[in-house]
Motif scaffolding. Structure first.
Motif, PDB file in Angstrom:
ATOM      1  N   UNK A  59       0.836  -1.202   0.000  1.00 55.44           N
ATOM      2  CA  UNK A  59       0.000   0.000   0.000  1.00 55.44           C
ATOM      3  C   UNK A  59       0.869   1.250   0.000  1.00 55.44           C
ATOM      4  N   UNK A  60       1.871   1.269   0.863  1.00 54.27           N
ATOM      5  CA  UNK A  60       2.755   2.432   0.966  1.00 54.27           C
ATOM      6  C   UNK A  60       3.588   2.611  -0.292  1.00 54.27           C
ATOM      7  N   UNK A  61       3.947   1.506  -0.925  1.00 52.36           N
ATOM      8  CA  UNK A  61       4.694   1.608  -2.173  1.00 52.36           C
ATOM      9  C   UNK A  61       3.856   2.306  -3.243  1.00 52.36           C
ATOM     10  N   UNK A  62       2.564   2.050  -3.244  1.00 56.38           N
ATOM     11  CA  UNK A  62       1.686   2.703  -4.214  1.00 56.38           C
ATOM     12  C   UNK A  62       1.694   4.218  -4.015  1.00 56.38           C
ATOM     13  N   UNK A  63       1.764   4.655  -2.761  1.00 53.41           N
ATOM     14  CA  UNK A  63       1.856   6.092  -2.487  1.00 53.41           C
ATOM     15  C   UNK A  63       3.201   6.644  -2.934  1.00 53.41           C
ATOM     16  N   UNK A  64       4.242   5.888  -2.660  1.00 58.21           N
ATOM     17  CA  UNK A  64       5.592   6.351  -2.991  1.00 58.21           C
ATOM     18  C   UNK A  64       5.771   6.521  -4.489  1.00 58.21           C
ATOM     19  N   UNK A 105       1.958  15.974  -0.621  1.00 57.60           N
ATOM     20  CA  UNK A 105       2.157  15.118   0.548  1.00 57.60           C
ATOM     21  C   UNK A 105       1.057  15.310   1.584  1.00 57.60           C
ATOM     22  N   UNK A 106       0.600  16.531   1.758  1.00 63.51           N
ATOM     23  CA  UNK A 106      -0.481  16.794   2.717  1.00 63.51           C
ATOM     24  C   UNK A 106      -1.786  16.142   2.251  1.00 63.51           C
ATOM     25  N   UNK A 107      -2.054  16.213   0.944  1.00 67.00           N
ATOM     26  CA  UNK A 107      -3.272  15.589   0.399  1.00 67.00           C
ATOM     27  C   UNK A 107      -3.226  14.075   0.582  1.00 67.00           C
ATOM     28  N   UNK A 113      -5.143   8.632   6.078  1.00 72.37           N
ATOM     29  CA  UNK A 113      -5.671   8.596   7.438  1.00 72.37           C
ATOM     30  C   UNK A 113      -7.158   8.245   7.444  1.00 72.37           C
ATOM     31  N   UNK A 114      -7.846   8.555   6.356  1.00 72.56           N
ATOM     32  CA  UNK A 114      -9.275   8.277   6.262  1.00 72.56           C
ATOM     33  C   UNK A 114      -9.549   6.921   5.621  1.00 72.56           C
ATOM     34  N   UNK A 142       1.986   8.784   8.325  1.00 70.65           N
ATOM     35  CA  UNK A 142       2.375  10.041   8.970  1.00 70.65           C
ATOM     36  C   UNK A 142       3.722  10.541   8.446  1.00 70.65           C
ATOM     37  N   UNK A 143       4.470   9.667   7.763  1.00 70.51           N
ATOM     38  CA  UNK A 143       5.778  10.065   7.242  1.00 70.51           C
ATOM     39  C   UNK A 143       5.789  10.383   5.765  1.00 70.51           C
ATOM     40  N   UNK A 144       4.612  10.549   5.144  1.00 69.97           N
ATOM     41  CA  UNK A 144       4.549  10.837   3.706  1.00 69.97           C
ATOM     42  C   UNK A 144       5.277  12.129   3.369  1.00 69.97           C
ATOM     43  N   UNK A 145       5.188  13.111   4.243  1.00 72.99           N
ATOM     44  CA  UNK A 145       5.868  14.390   4.005  1.00 72.99           C
ATOM     45  C   UNK A 145       7.372  14.181   3.852  1.00 72.99           C
ATOM     46  N   UNK A 146       7.946  13.289   4.652  1.00 73.09           N
ATOM     47  CA  UNK A 146       9.380  13.028   4.565  1.00 73.09           C
ATOM     48  C   UNK A 146       9.734  12.234   3.306  1.00 73.09           C
TER      49      UNK A 146
END
Length: 449
Positions: A59-64, A105-107, A113-114, A142-146
């Motif tokens: 899941x996180x890889x998809x965001x990255x 990153x904020x979006x 989170x939702x 929570x670390x997406x910004x980084x």
């Protein structure tokens, strides 16, 4: 300036390899950074926690990949500006890129989170691993910004031929993550949640220390805080070049998530086994992935300088050297899958499942040596829309259908499911080769804006 390599002059192979190897090393560390979570959890927690980290990592890889794909637009634009010797414009591109990725990153953080429980449910995570998976993804989000900050920095420096600064950044993150994983998982027994907490803290350390290093060393182009603004023209150019890459990478990642969902229905052992194999595949695919990034910057610089023939020669050198590395990676994946899998798991059933899946990927390791160089070449030329199209054809036209059909066979085999990936790569290579020949037969001109 010594850290920046001008890829438009002199020999091709030597400078290209000096640029590619630090990228390869950075990807090794970046993959190790992500794999440490699974390694530590695999040794000190239950199979349910292993499954949670494996599924959550997907899941996180998809965001990255959304961030890294869009960051390719920054790499291409800066590479072309560097090749055109327009260093004064690079600062404006950097400032606009910072604004773009801060908002993105904020979006993405808000969405995760939702929507995390919904995404995990769609992936059909095993019931015993569901809560752990949600917990892991929520904390890491929570670390997406980084993640965005690291990839923005990397895209800027790679565009200028500097692969060492991104290497320093990921080295810092890797060292921090190893130490924190051992503390939270092995000592405090926090399981998947501890691995997630270690991940975001390590990311924060990497970004902060990297910025301090950059501040001390300085930049080779004019830059001030006034340039950090929403420059509509530049942002649109970044999006125009990077959005197709981001969309392609996202949808390709979704195709792998679909495969994860298919495998998860086979039980927790299959889920954990494929999760372990996917982590190993991350290492196996490092060489071709590094060539995608280096080829993109190399071609962008040469296209910016008007050196189309030199750009094509670089493509041929890249394919040859990447294939030589691919032979080695393929050998270990096919013949020593069990040995490799023991690094990340101690359960014998999980190890056997992982080794079976790896055999399919061993074939793909040889094929992507050509495909990923093609992708890097087309990215550098600005033909990112074609890159997106061929990726979508491979993912949704071949990879998912073949995986699904294999999973419905009378005797389900993880090896046969894994074969969907090399089948997809063959189709994509044919598309790339056809497009490459068509473009060159037309003696095309490349747009640099």
């Amino acid at each position: 300036m010594k850290k920046n390599i001008d890829l438009t002059q002199g020999r091709i192979l030597g400078p290209l390899m000096r640029f590619t190897l630090p990228i390869m090393a950075a990807l090794v560390l970046q993959t190790l950074y992500g794999a440490v979570d699974l390694l530590v959890v695999g040794q000190f927690a239950s199979p349910a926690s292993v499954s949670a980290v494996a599924t959550g990592s997907q899941v996180l890889y998809s965001l990255t990949v959304i961030i890294t794909g869009l960051a390719m637009g920054v790499t291409i634009l800066i590479g072309q500006q560097f090749g055109q010797r327009k260093e004064e414009e690079i600062g404006n591109t950097v400032g606009a890129g910072i604004c773009l990725f801060a908002v993105l990153s904020l979006i993405l953080t808000g969405i995760m989170l939702i929507m995390t429980p919904v995404f995990v449910r769609l992936l059909k995570a095993p019931p015993e691993a569901f809560d752990y998976t949600v917990q892991y993804v929520m904390i890491c989000s929570a670390g997406i910004l980084f993640i965005a900050a690291y990839n923005t920095l990397g895209s800027i420096f790679r565009g200028m031929g500097d692969a060492r600064t991104p290497l320093i950044a990921v080295l810092i993150a890797c060292i921090a993550n190893i130490g924190l994983d051992l503390l939270f998982v092995a000592v405090f027994k926090m399981g998947a949640a501890g691995a997630a907490l270690a991940t975001i803290l390590a990311q924060a350390c990497s970004v902060i220390l990297s910025l301090l290093i950059i501040r001390k060393r300085g930049l080779i182009f004019p830059f001030s805080r006034k340039q950090i603004r929403f420059n509509k023209t530049i942002i649109l150019r970044i999006i125009k070049m990077g959005a197709p890459c981001a969309l392609q990478d996202l949808l390709v990642s979704i195709s792998f998530l679909a495969i994860t969902a298919i495998v998860n229905q086979l039980g927790v052992i299959a889920s954990a086994g494929v999760g372990v194999a996917e982590k190993l595949c991350g290492f196996i695919m490092l060489v071709p992935s590094s060539y995608t990034q280096s080829m993109s910057a190399y071609v962008a610089q040469n296209i910016g300088a008007g050196l189309k023939k030199r750009a094509k020669k670089g493509l041929y050198y890249g394919m040859l050297t990447s294939f030589c590395f691919g032979i080695i990676m393929s050998y270990f994946a096919f013949f020593h899958g069990e040995t490799l899998s023991r690094v990340f798991a101690k359960d014998s059933a999980v190890i056997l499942a992982s080794a079976e899946y790896l055999k399919g990927y061993a074939i793909d390791t040889l094929l992507v040596s050509f495909l990923f160089c093609f992708i890097g070449y087309f990215n550098g030329c600005g033909s990112t829309t074609f890159v997106m199209v061929q990726g979508l054809v491979g993912a949704f036209g071949v990879r998912i259908p073949v995986s699904y059909l294999m999973s419905k066979a009378a005797e389900v085999s993880l090896f046969h499911i894994a074969l969907a990936t090399p089948c997809s790569t063959v189709v994509q290579i044919i598309l790339c080769l056809s497009y490459f020949r068509w473009k060159n037969s037309k003696n095309f001109t490349v747009k640099t804006s």
